[in-house]
Design an enzyme around this catalytic site. Structure first.
Site, short mmCIF file in Angstrom:
data_model
loop_
_atom_site.label_atom_id
_atom_site.label_comp_id
_atom_site.label_asym_id
_atom_site.label_seq_id
_atom_site.Cartn_x
_atom_site.Cartn_y
_atom_site.Cartn_z
N GLU A 53 -29.22 -66.19 48.63
CA GLU A 53 -30.27 -66.16 47.61
C GLU A 53 -30.46 -67.54 47.02
O GLU A 53 -29.51 -68.32 46.90
CB GLU A 53 -29.89 -65.22 46.46
CG GLU A 53 -30.09 -63.76 46.73
CD GLU A 53 -29.77 -62.93 45.51
OE1 GLU A 53 -29.30 -63.49 44.49
OE2 GLU A 53 -29.98 -61.71 45.56
N ARG A 97 -23.86 -46.20 39.42
CA ARG A 97 -22.73 -45.64 38.66
C ARG A 97 -22.91 -46.00 37.20
O ARG A 97 -23.87 -46.68 36.82
CB ARG A 97 -21.41 -46.27 39.15
CG ARG A 97 -21.43 -47.79 39.13
CD ARG A 97 -20.08 -48.40 39.46
NE ARG A 97 -20.16 -49.82 39.72
CZ ARG A 97 -20.22 -50.78 38.80
NH1 ARG A 97 -20.25 -50.45 37.53
NH2 ARG A 97 -20.25 -52.05 39.15
N HIS A 140 -18.77 -65.14 37.66
CA HIS A 140 -19.62 -63.99 37.95
C HIS A 140 -19.09 -62.69 37.37
O HIS A 140 -19.61 -61.62 37.68
CB HIS A 140 -19.86 -63.84 39.47
CG HIS A 140 -20.38 -65.08 40.12
ND1 HIS A 140 -21.63 -65.59 39.84
CD2 HIS A 140 -19.83 -65.93 41.01
CE1 HIS A 140 -21.83 -66.69 40.55
NE2 HIS A 140 -20.74 -66.92 41.26
N LYS A 160 -26.73 -54.88 49.89
CA LYS A 160 -27.70 -55.67 49.14
C LYS A 160 -28.92 -56.08 49.96
O LYS A 160 -30.04 -56.15 49.45
CB LYS A 160 -27.01 -56.90 48.54
CG LYS A 160 -26.04 -56.56 47.42
CD LYS A 160 -25.45 -57.82 46.83
CE LYS A 160 -24.63 -57.52 45.58
NZ LYS A 160 -23.52 -56.62 45.81
#
Length: 623
Positions: free
Chosen positions: A200, A297, A235, A116
């Site tokens: 973040e 994907r 999440h 990431k």
């Protein structure tokens, strides 16, 4: 066109890929673990190969075994599905090196988007907006704590190699950071073999918007519009829809253009999803949507895109992997109506969403919508894999029509004795805020009290249970033994004594006609209503002579692995304090103290495998 394919996956996605393969005349090969020997995806494939024990790390995550199975069966290509090895660049390279066709993006693209921090840096260079935070190499606690403090709380800790909601923690205050980081790193290490994280800024009213992209080997890249995946729990996505409610043409243009830029930056080929986080505090604004990550994907929620575009994304995968150009140009891809998908999990929403395992003795799903199911009646839900057992997908000309249709479908689900979240899904879809499109990723948490707990059986359900129980007591030839959709008319003054969750209840027989779905077991009447299964015992429950959690026992709610113990013998603990953490069905579950007291005994250690119902720790209540 590819002539044969091995699907390096299991369950619902394997069956989904097989369905399109059969339509295209492509021969199919399944792989399976010992736990999946009789699974539907194994039964449906033209060939099937055993690749190891139940644990995924010894079967579905062993690339060498999967490639060997492909070569042994003469499969021409490998489709990875989602999860497992689907975003593993080394596996993709090994597939190609073995002379097989990889039905996925180039390994370089997987690698570029797999971490990431590197992906966000690449997106910044490509002109794609990203959220503020820290992407650095220094992974020390001091540095990460300092960067979180600088970014400003709340922050989100995310595993660099993460996905599927694993290795992710929200931190509200500086004092909570160290513990959250340790938990996040531990989960990331177990799930991905990499405990590095990034920081973040946590958007307080976030919406999860993602764009389906598709590229071919001829340089074409298109998008198939956006999906909204904001309804999440821990999440993990719960309900997804396309298009995103409240999406203006300007915001749609901004987010789809950014997604195309992201895909072109890594020379993307195949199906992929570019995920964004949007600040929804003032609606969806073009300048308040930021790149989060790219999933290289097919996504679990791809059916909603298929429903609103009329495109079979798996067929496109086969065609692109065969070297063909994309079947449609961008201006030929149109939106039609609205679609929603609900993920049916084997879990108990009323008990903290704990996973539920066992044999599906009774399994009925609605027949008038699209259902992508991993299991069938008589199959077993095991503790080894993700608890999703089906996806329910509804399409209609309007969002209201699709939502109503899906809510009704969730309410019609009948599963026993395994618990499911069907009732929870129906309540989500029926909630006034959801109907109004007023959703963000905090929706479920904000409405937890309304959504998690069922309201209990209605008077009609009680009446049906009473009639069924009374009929069952008439003798072994009773017509109530196994009934569905029956009608009855009985005297109103009759009362039947039943037991629900161990508590006695007097249920009156109905005064008029009543319709309901009922399942009779040896000792219970199970009434299905609004997605819930209410089990009424006919006889009084036998007293439990053993110790229970109320006596200070911390019992294992399911088979799993103890990943951490947070207390020591002699520690004083408060009600709700974490005692230990159990990992099962790919998730961590914290077990907490039922009352204030002292740790009297710890019966397990980190790393121990435990069975359901065993005592893990014992507490002594405070005087």
């Amino acid at each position: 066109m590819i002539r044969s394919v091995l699907v390096a996956n299991r369950g619902e996605i394997a069956r989904r890929v097989f369905r399109t393969a059969r339509r295209l005349g492509i021969a199919t090969v399944a792989v399976y673990s010992e736990a999946d020997a009789s699974a539907p995806h194994v039964r449906e494939a033209d060939q099937a190969v055993l690749i190891g024990p139940a644990a995924a790390r010894e079967s579905y995550l062993v690339g060498e075994k999967i490639i060997a199975a492909a070569l042994e069966t003469g499969a021409e290509a490998i489709h990875p599905g989602y999860g497992f090895l689907s975003e593993n660049a080394e596996f993709a390279e090994a597939v190609v090196a073995a002379g097989l066709v990889w039905i996925g993006p180039p390994p370089a693209a997987i690698r570029a988007m797999g971490l990431k921090d590197a992906a966000k840096a690449l997106m910044q260079q490509a002109g794609v907006p990203v959220t503020p935070g820290y992407l650095g190499e220094d992974q020390s606690l001091d540095r990460l704590q300092a960067e979180a403090d600088r970014t400003g709380y709340p922050v989100l800790i995310k595993a660099v190699a993460g996905g599927g909601g694993k290795g992710m923690r929200k931190v509200e205050a500086a004092g909570d950071f160290a513990a959250a980081l340790a938990s996040c790193q531990r989960e990331a290490k177990a799930a991905f073999g990499d405990d590095r994280v990034l920081i973040e800024k946590y958007v307080t009213r976030p919406r999860h918007i993602e764009v389906q992209v598709f590229g071919d080997s001829h340089g074409q890249v298109v998008h198939l519009f956006e999906r909204d995946c904001s309804l999440q729990r821990r999440h993990q996505k719960v309900i997804e829809e396309a298009p995103a409610p409240g999406m203006s043409p300007e915001a749609r243009a901004a987010v789809t253009d950014a997604a195309i830029k992201a895909a072109r930056a890594v020379n993307y080929v195949g199906a992929g999803t570019v995920e964004f986080i949007a600040d929804a505090s003032e609606g969806l604004k073009p300048d308040r949507i930021w790149f989060m990550e790219m999933n290289t994907r097919l996504q679990v929620e791809h059916p909603v895109t298929e429903m609103v575009t009329g495109v079979d994304l798996v067929e496109w995968q086969f065609r692109v992997a065969s070297g063909e150009a994309l079947p449609l140009a961008q201006d030929q891809i149109k939106l039609s109506g609205h679609a929603l998908e609900a993920r049916l999990y084997a879990e108990n929403s009323a008990s903290g969403f704990l996973p539920s395992i066992g044999v599906l003795e009774h399994f009925r799903l609605p027949g008038d919508i699209r259902v992508d199911s991993a299991v069938e009646e008589g199959d077993e839900v095991s503790p080894f894999y993700d608890p999703m057992i089906a996806k329910l997908i509804a399409h209609a000309p309007t969002r209201e029509g699709a939502s109503d249709r899906l809510a009704q479908a969730c309410a019609e689900v009948e599963v026993w004795p395994v618990k499911t979240n069907a009732g929870f899904l129906a309540r989500c879809l029926d909630h006034p805020a959801f109907i109004a499109g007023d959703v963000d990723t905090g929706f479920i948490g904000a409405h937890q009290d309304d959504l998690a707990q069922p309201q209990g059986p209605s008077d009609e359900a009680l009446a049906v249970a009473a009639a069924a129980a009374l009929g069952d007591q008439e003798g072994p030839a009773s017509p109530w033994r196994d009934l569905t959709g029956f009608r009855l008319n009985a005297a109103p003054e009759t009362r039947v004594r039943l037991f629900l969750d161990g508590e006695p209840i007097l249920a009156a027989l109905p005064e008029g006609d009543v319709e309901a779905d009922v399942l009779m077991t040896e000792d219970e009447v199970v009434v299905f209503e609004a997605g819930e299964a209410y089990a009424f015992a006919i006889r009084p429950p036998v007293a439990d002579l053993g110790e229970s959690a109320g006596d200070g026992q911390i019992l294992s709610p399911m088979p799993g692995k103890v990943v951490s113990v947070s207390v020591a013998v002699g520690d004083k603990v408060a009600r709700g304090q974490l005692i230990l953490t159990l990992e099962a069905m790919k998730m961590e579950h914290g077990l907490t103290a039922p009352f204030d007291g002292e740790v009297e005994a710890l019966l397990v250690s980190a790393g121990d495998q435990v069975s359901e119902g065993v005592s893990l720790a014992r507490l002594q209540a405070a005087e």
